[in-house]
Design an enzyme around this catalytic site. Sequence first.
Site, PDB file in Angstrom:
ATOM      1  N   GLY A   9       0.823  -1.219   0.000  1.00  0.00           N
ATOM      2  CA  GLY A   9       0.000   0.000   0.000  1.00  0.00           C
ATOM      3  C   GLY A   9       0.851   1.260   0.000  1.00  0.00           C
ATOM      4  N   ALA A  10       1.885   1.265  -0.879  1.00  0.00           N
ATOM      5  CA  ALA A  10       2.927   2.296  -0.763  1.00  0.00           C
ATOM      6  C   ALA A  10       2.734   3.502  -1.678  1.00  0.00           C
ATOM      7  CB  ALA A  10       4.288   1.665  -1.040  1.00  0.00           C
ATOM      8  N   ASP A  61      -3.172  -6.998  -5.396  1.00  0.00           N
ATOM      9  CA  ASP A  61      -4.176  -6.827  -4.348  1.00  0.00           C
ATOM     10  C   ASP A  61      -3.804  -7.824  -3.244  1.00  0.00           C
ATOM     11  OD1 ASP A  61      -6.376  -7.166  -2.681  1.00  0.00           O
ATOM     12  OD2 ASP A  61      -7.839  -6.934  -4.296  1.00  0.00           O
ATOM     13  N   ASN A  88       1.479  -2.476   5.381  1.00  0.00           N
ATOM     14  CA  ASN A  88       0.867  -1.155   5.576  1.00  0.00           C
ATOM     15  C   ASN A  88      -0.503  -1.019   4.912  1.00  0.00           C
ATOM     16  OD1 ASN A  88       0.923   1.978   5.839  1.00  0.00           O
ATOM     17  ND2 ASN A  88       0.741   1.598   3.642  1.00  0.00           N
ATOM     18  N   SER A 140      -3.472   0.169  14.208  1.00  0.00           N
ATOM     19  CA  SER A 140      -4.127   1.468  14.466  1.00  0.00           C
ATOM     20  C   SER A 140      -4.449   1.543  15.952  1.00  0.00           C
ATOM     21  CB  SER A 140      -5.439   1.559  13.671  1.00  0.00           C
ATOM     22  OG  SER A 140      -6.173   2.705  14.085  1.00  0.00           O
ATOM     23  N   TYR A 153     -13.571  -1.728  10.933  1.00  0.00           N
ATOM     24  CA  TYR A 153     -12.156  -1.332  10.821  1.00  0.00           C
ATOM     25  C   TYR A 153     -11.406  -1.637  12.126  1.00  0.00           C
ATOM     26  CZ  TYR A 153      -8.112   1.782  10.337  1.00  0.00           C
ATOM     27  OH  TYR A 153      -6.831   2.298  10.282  1.00  0.00           O
ATOM     28  N   LYS A 157      -8.290  -4.264  12.886  1.00  0.00           N
ATOM     29  CA  LYS A 157      -6.981  -3.832  13.403  1.00  0.00           C
ATOM     30  C   LYS A 157      -6.686  -4.511  14.739  1.00  0.00           C
ATOM     31  CE  LYS A 157      -5.706  -1.070  10.068  1.00  0.00           C
ATOM     32  NZ  LYS A 157      -4.490  -1.300   9.280  1.00  0.00           N
ATOM     33  N   ILE A 186      -3.653  10.449  11.320  1.00  0.00           N
ATOM     34  CA  ILE A 186      -2.580  10.880  10.419  1.00  0.00           C
ATOM     35  C   ILE A 186      -3.234  11.500   9.183  1.00  0.00           C
ATOM     36  CG2 ILE A 186      -0.508  10.155   9.193  1.00  0.00           C
ATOM     37  CD1 ILE A 186      -0.335   9.565  12.213  1.00  0.00           C
TER      38      ILE A 186
HETATM   39  N1  LIG Z   1      -4.405   7.764   8.312  1.00  0.00           N
HETATM   40  C1  LIG Z   1      -4.673   7.420   9.539  1.00  0.00           C
HETATM   41  O1  LIG Z   1      -5.151   8.242  10.334  1.00  0.00           O
HETATM   42  C2  LIG Z   1      -4.380   6.020  10.029  1.00  0.00           C
HETATM   43  C3  LIG Z   1      -4.509   5.783  11.395  1.00  0.00           C
HETATM   44  C4  LIG Z   1      -4.252   4.512  11.885  1.00  0.00           C
HETATM   45  C5  LIG Z   1      -3.856   3.503  11.023  1.00  0.00           C
HETATM   46  N2  LIG Z   1      -3.729   3.763   9.703  1.00  0.00           N
HETATM   47  C6  LIG Z   1      -3.316   2.644   8.850  1.00  0.00           C
HETATM   48  O2  LIG Z   1      -2.166   2.997   8.123  1.00  0.00           O
HETATM   49  C7  LIG Z   1      -2.157   2.304   6.869  1.00  0.00           C
HETATM   50  C8  LIG Z   1      -1.972   3.314   5.745  1.00  0.00           C
HETATM   51  O3  LIG Z   1      -3.076   4.209   5.785  1.00  0.00           O
HETATM   52  P1  LIG Z   1      -3.101   5.621   5.027  1.00  0.00           P
HETATM   53  O4  LIG Z   1      -3.703   6.587   5.938  1.00  0.00           O
HETATM   54  O5  LIG Z   1      -1.780   5.907   4.397  1.00  0.00           O
HETATM   55  O6  LIG Z   1      -4.203   5.272   3.924  1.00  0.00           O
HETATM   56  P2  LIG Z   1      -4.310   5.645   2.379  1.00  0.00           P
HETATM   57  O7  LIG Z   1      -5.692   5.322   1.999  1.00  0.00           O
HETATM   58  O8  LIG Z   1      -3.781   7.010   2.153  1.00  0.00           O
HETATM   59  O9  LIG Z   1      -3.292   4.588   1.731  1.00  0.00           O
HETATM   60  C9  LIG Z   1      -3.536   3.208   1.797  1.00  0.00           C
HETATM   61  C10 LIG Z   1      -2.907   2.541   0.593  1.00  0.00           C
HETATM   62  O10 LIG Z   1      -3.201   1.134   0.635  1.00  0.00           O
HETATM   63  C11 LIG Z   1      -3.545   0.731  -0.682  1.00  0.00           C
HETATM   64  N3  LIG Z   1      -4.393  -0.466  -0.665  1.00  0.00           N
HETATM   65  C12 LIG Z   1      -5.707  -0.553  -0.314  1.00  0.00           C
HETATM   66  N4  LIG Z   1      -6.156  -1.800  -0.498  1.00  0.00           N
HETATM   67  C13 LIG Z   1      -5.109  -2.527  -0.967  1.00  0.00           C
HETATM   68  C14 LIG Z   1      -4.959  -3.875  -1.373  1.00  0.00           C
HETATM   69  N5  LIG Z   1      -6.000  -4.730  -1.319  1.00  0.00           N
HETATM   70  N6  LIG Z   1      -3.752  -4.280  -1.814  1.00  0.00           N
HETATM   71  C15 LIG Z   1      -2.709  -3.432  -1.876  1.00  0.00           C
HETATM   72  N7  LIG Z   1      -2.794  -2.125  -1.530  1.00  0.00           N
HETATM   73  C16 LIG Z   1      -3.985  -1.685  -1.086  1.00  0.00           C
HETATM   74  C17 LIG Z   1      -4.326   1.917  -1.245  1.00  0.00           C
HETATM   75  O11 LIG Z   1      -4.435   1.877  -2.656  1.00  0.00           O
HETATM   76  C18 LIG Z   1      -3.486   3.078  -0.727  1.00  0.00           C
HETATM   77  O12 LIG Z   1      -2.456   3.432  -1.618  1.00  0.00           O
HETATM   78  C19 LIG Z   1      -3.482   1.553   6.799  1.00  0.00           C
HETATM   79  O13 LIG Z   1      -3.290   0.212   7.197  1.00  0.00           O
HETATM   80  C20 LIG Z   1      -4.341   2.280   7.797  1.00  0.00           C
HETATM   81  O14 LIG Z   1      -5.371   1.466   8.314  1.00  0.00           O
HETATM   82  C21 LIG Z   1      -3.989   4.993   9.181  1.00  0.00           C
END
Ligand SMILES: NC(=O)c1ccc[n+]([C@@H]2O[C@H](COP(=O)([O-])OP(=O)(O)OC[C@H]3O[C@@H](n4cnc5c(N)ncnc54)[C@H](O)[C@@H]3O)[C@@H](O)[C@H]2O)c1
Length: 248
Positions: A9-10, A61, A88, A140, A153, A157, A186
């Site tokens: 998910g980078a 995926d 991630n 999370s 969600y 987690k 974030i």
């Molecule tokens: N942003 C926040 O506040 C927050 C808080 C706690 C945890 N997180 C966790 O951090 C991680 C990153 O979140 P983010 O905020 O950068 O989200 P984001 O939506 O900006 O990025 C997530 C990425 O994961 C990719 N993705 C989704 N489904 C996928 C799949 N099936 N296979 C491969 N890639 C896939 C998406 O295309 C996207 O590029 C997640 O696991 C999220 O749950 C985020």
Amino acid sequence: MSRTVLVTGASKGIGRAIALGMADRGYDVAINDIASEKAGLDTLATEIQEKGQRALPVVADISNQEQVDAMFQKIFSAWETLDVLVNNAGILTVSLVENLPEEIWDRVFDVNAKGTFLVTKAVIPHMKERRSGRIIHIASIGGKHGGPGQAHYCSSKGAVIEFTRVLAMELGEYGITVNAVCPGIILTEMGRNNLGTQAEIDAWTQKTCLKRLGEPEDVVGSVAFFAGEDSAYITGQSLNVCGGIIFY
Ligand SMILES: NC(=O)c1ccc[n+]([C@@H]2O[C@H](COP(=O)([O-])OP(=O)(O)OC[C@H]3O[C@@H](n4cnc5c(N)ncnc54)[C@H](O)[C@@H]3O)[C@@H](O)[C@H]2O)c1
């Protein structure tokens, strides 16, 4: 030879910041995302290469076994080793339980919990054979202290946090550590989409000890710590990176 890391998910958000931050720390970085995000992955690959590290974009995926298998075929035909896995990739939708469709519950669990399982399962034989490895899950704070509208969600987690502990028990004797990072709020696409009104943003900011919401770069240091030698005696833990919202 540089150490190697795979970040799922980078293409954006926290994963992108981790990929760049690991390249800054001298890692070669395999970067994964779904097909619709390929352009973002390619741009990121160029940025990593400009830092003097190897980059390997791999579309898959993570909830799909065949695509995960193909991803690792590509990684291991290009690179001999994978030192660090950062799980991630994740998705978030908001709905009260009484309105939550079964398909959405399933999809969130498929990506956040099953996807983490499938990718991790694929690296275990490689890391066991080398008797070394670092597995880091981006969970999370929601997995420890849920919020209304996020039962699916937060439950997924919570599953990742428990998965971290059990994996640590199973893999410790092979020199592999497994830890989770639990971000707070974030400011990524996911974060911003779910913050709601300005009043809710202000309320979250006030609830945070450091009086600011997080940037993706705020998560990088904890991942680098769990990936490196300084954390060699730490496994099965989940570290909150939330500016002080929860404390356990
Ligand atoms: N942003 C926040 O506040 C927050 C808080 C706690 C945890 N997180 C966790 O951090 C991680 C990153 O979140 P983010 O905020 O950068 O989200 P984001 O939506 O900006 O990025 C997530 C990425 O994961 C990719 N993705 C989704 N489904 C996928 C799949 N099936 N296979 C491969 N890639 C896939 C998406 O295309 C996207 O590029 C997640 O696991 C999220 O749950 C985020």
